[in-house]
Design a protein around this motif. Structure first.
Motif: not given
Length: 151
Positions: A71-82, A10-11, A1-4, A20-28
């Motif tokens: 926490x895992x997603x945030x550590x690897x996530x792109x810049x805050x703007x994207x 990153x696109x 899920x995190x990699x997806x 589910x992705x929105x929930x994870x992104x908001x948490x991150x």
């Protein structure tokens, strides 16, 4: 899920997020805000877990698991703007205002507002399509909750 989700973020033109992705992104995003001052402590962790439990109707254990994934997603996530653009495109306005209120709850949870947190809280609402007035109103609501109803 995190990699997806990382792949989607990153696109060049990410597609709208599913629930589910929105929930994870908001948490991150909440985790990113809490980590911005390099003092990600127990109070902020507990506040994020509480917010996730309340917002999504999760048990404390399920909310803690979501936060840990964030926490895992945030550590690897792109810049805050994207990152915030993906949330903006995948989350309705009323929910984005609730995200800002949650963000303010995280900032206010430990009783210390740092320059780093303030800088992100000037940037994140704008990127989510939230006005300064809406953000200020969300801050006041969050402050009332944090202070137990007192102003």
């Amino acid at each position: 899920m995190i990699r997806s989700l990382l792949s989607k973020l990153s696109q060049p033109d990410p597609s709208p997020l599913g629930d589910d992705d929105a929930r994870l992104a908001i948490a991150a995003l909440l985790v990113r805000l809490a980590r911005s001052d390099h003092a990600y402590g127990a109070t902020e962790i507990a506040e994020i877990t509480r917010i996730l439990s309340h917002r999504y109707g999760l048990t404390p254990d399920a909310a803690a698991t979501l936060r840990q994934n964030a926490e895992k997603l945030e550590a690897d996530a792109p810049d805050t703007v994207r990152f915030t653009n993906a949330v903006k495109d995948g989350v309705p306005l009323d929910d984005r205002i609730a995200v800002i209120e949650a963000a303010w709850s995280v900032v206010l949870a430990d009783g210390v507002r740092t320059m780093e947190e303030d800088a992100l809280m000037r940037m994140i609402p704008r990127f989510l399509g939230i006005t300064d007035l809406q953000s200020n109103e969300a801050r006041l609501r969050a402050s009332r909750v944090i202070n137990g109803g007192a102003d």
